[in-house]
Design an enzyme around this catalytic site. Structure first.
Site, PDB file in Angstrom:
ATOM      1  N   GLY A  81     -30.492  57.408  33.445  1.00  0.00           N
ATOM      2  CA  GLY A  81     -30.747  56.711  34.805  1.00  0.00           C
ATOM      3  C   GLY A  81     -30.883  55.277  34.767  1.00  0.00           C
ATOM      4  N   LEU A 105     -38.095  66.202  42.382  1.00  0.00           N
ATOM      5  CA  LEU A 105     -36.747  66.782  42.617  1.00  0.00           C
ATOM      6  C   LEU A 105     -36.785  68.436  42.687  1.00  0.00           C
ATOM      7  CD1 LEU A 105     -34.196  64.328  41.247  1.00  0.00           C
ATOM      8  CD2 LEU A 105     -35.038  64.643  43.626  1.00  0.00           C
ATOM      9  N   ARG A 147     -40.093  61.114  39.189  1.00  0.00           N
ATOM     10  CA  ARG A 147     -41.407  61.385  39.378  1.00  0.00           C
ATOM     11  C   ARG A 147     -42.324  60.053  38.856  1.00  0.00           C
ATOM     12  NH1 ARG A 147     -42.046  66.841  36.424  1.00  0.00           N
ATOM     13  NH2 ARG A 147     -40.512  65.765  34.794  1.00  0.00           N
ATOM     14  N   GLY A 190     -33.374  56.381  30.126  1.00  0.00           N
ATOM     15  CA  GLY A 190     -32.208  56.822  29.531  1.00  0.00           C
ATOM     16  C   GLY A 190     -30.843  56.400  30.390  1.00  0.00           C
ATOM     17  N   TYR A 218     -29.863  76.465  31.982  1.00  0.00           N
ATOM     18  CA  TYR A 218     -29.251  75.056  32.124  1.00  0.00           C
ATOM     19  C   TYR A 218     -27.745  75.190  32.111  1.00  0.00           C
ATOM     20  CZ  TYR A 218     -28.153  70.352  30.741  1.00  0.00           C
ATOM     21  OH  TYR A 218     -27.563  68.937  30.611  1.00  0.00           O
TER      22      TYR A 218
END
Length: 264
Positions: free
Chosen positions: A21, A67, A40, A19, A157
């Site tokens: 990133g 993370l 990950r 995506g 969120y």
């Protein structure tokens, strides 16, 4: 100043396996800036790094980190080693739960808060301190429109993103005198694999007006010097301009209370 000179010699990108990133990794490499790609899942990171090296000749290093772990920030710091970081892109932290707060166990929400709040804050402190000392660098916080208010299905969120918004704005005011840029890049609907998976799970149609990951990365790279906030997709960002003016006003007020630090 060229992008790679101002934000080099290395960038760190979290959530780089897919995506936005991935798009950030490619866009930053196009500026000639090497990156440390973190997520990950290691296999897609390695595929991305190999592709970037082949297409641009720019170096990329990969590492698997969690993370959400208690030591998530330390995992990142160890992966970086003694490399000098001039740009930190906090891109991880999408909410894939799609549930009301009380309908699932609390642990997934704690994991989300560790990613979006605690680990992000620790890494801003670690990398930002060195940037301030060098008087150059950038912190790019990939945020969400959920930061502007809560709603059902988004309690944890939205809360984490509201923290990120105010935290990033405050850092922008604090680091401006040291030539360190801070940007909250606030996204609306964006075409990412995690968002597609959530829509498919809920049986919902895909939007026709969502932004691409490439749109997001382009906005982040071009708007980074113009913080503290940019609402992606807004050519005239009235809301962002208003928040910037408010932050500057409050910053002047707080100086009267706490005193103004003169840069060393």
């Amino acid at each position: 100043m060229p992008f790679a000179e101002k934000y080099g010699p290395w960038a760190v990108i979290t959530g780089a396996s897919e995506g936005t990133g991935q798009a950030f990794a490619r866009r930053i490499a196009s500026e000639g800036l090497p990156s440390i790609l973190l997520a990950r899942r290691l296999e897609p990171l390695n595929d991305l790094a190999n592709s970037i090296r082949a297409e641009t000749g720019v170096e990329c290093i990969t590492a698997s980190v969690d993370l959400a772990a208690e030591d998530g920030a330390q995992q990142v710091i160890e992966a970086v080693g003694d490399r000098e970081i001039g740009l930190y892109v906090a891109n991880a932290g999408a909410d894939t739960n799609g549930a009301h707060f009380l309908d699932i166990d609390v642990e997934p929400w704690l994991n989300l808060m560790r990613i979006n709040v605690l680990t992000m804050m620790q890494l801003c402190h670690h990398f930002g301190g060195s940037m301030r000392a060098r008087r150059r660098g950038g912190l790019l916080l990939v945020n969400s429109g959920a930061a502007y208010g809560g709603s059902s299905f988004m309690a944890a969120y939205a809360g984490s993103k509201a923290f990120e918004l105010c935290f990033g704005e405050s850092l922008w005011a604090e680091l401006r005198p040291y030539n360190v840029d801070v940007l909250n890049l606030v996204l609306g609907k964006t075409d990412t694999p995690s968002f597609r998976a959530l829509l498919a799970e809920k049986g919902l149609p895909e939007p026709t007006d969502w932004a691409t990951s490439q749109d997001v990365a382009e906005a982040g790279v071009t708007r980074l010097p113009h913080g503290p906030i940019h609402n992606q997709g807004q050519e005239v960002d009235t809301a962002g301009d208003q928040r910037r003016a408010r932050i500057l006003m409050i910053d002047e007020m707080t100086k009267d209370v706490f005193g103004e630090r003169v840069p060393d």
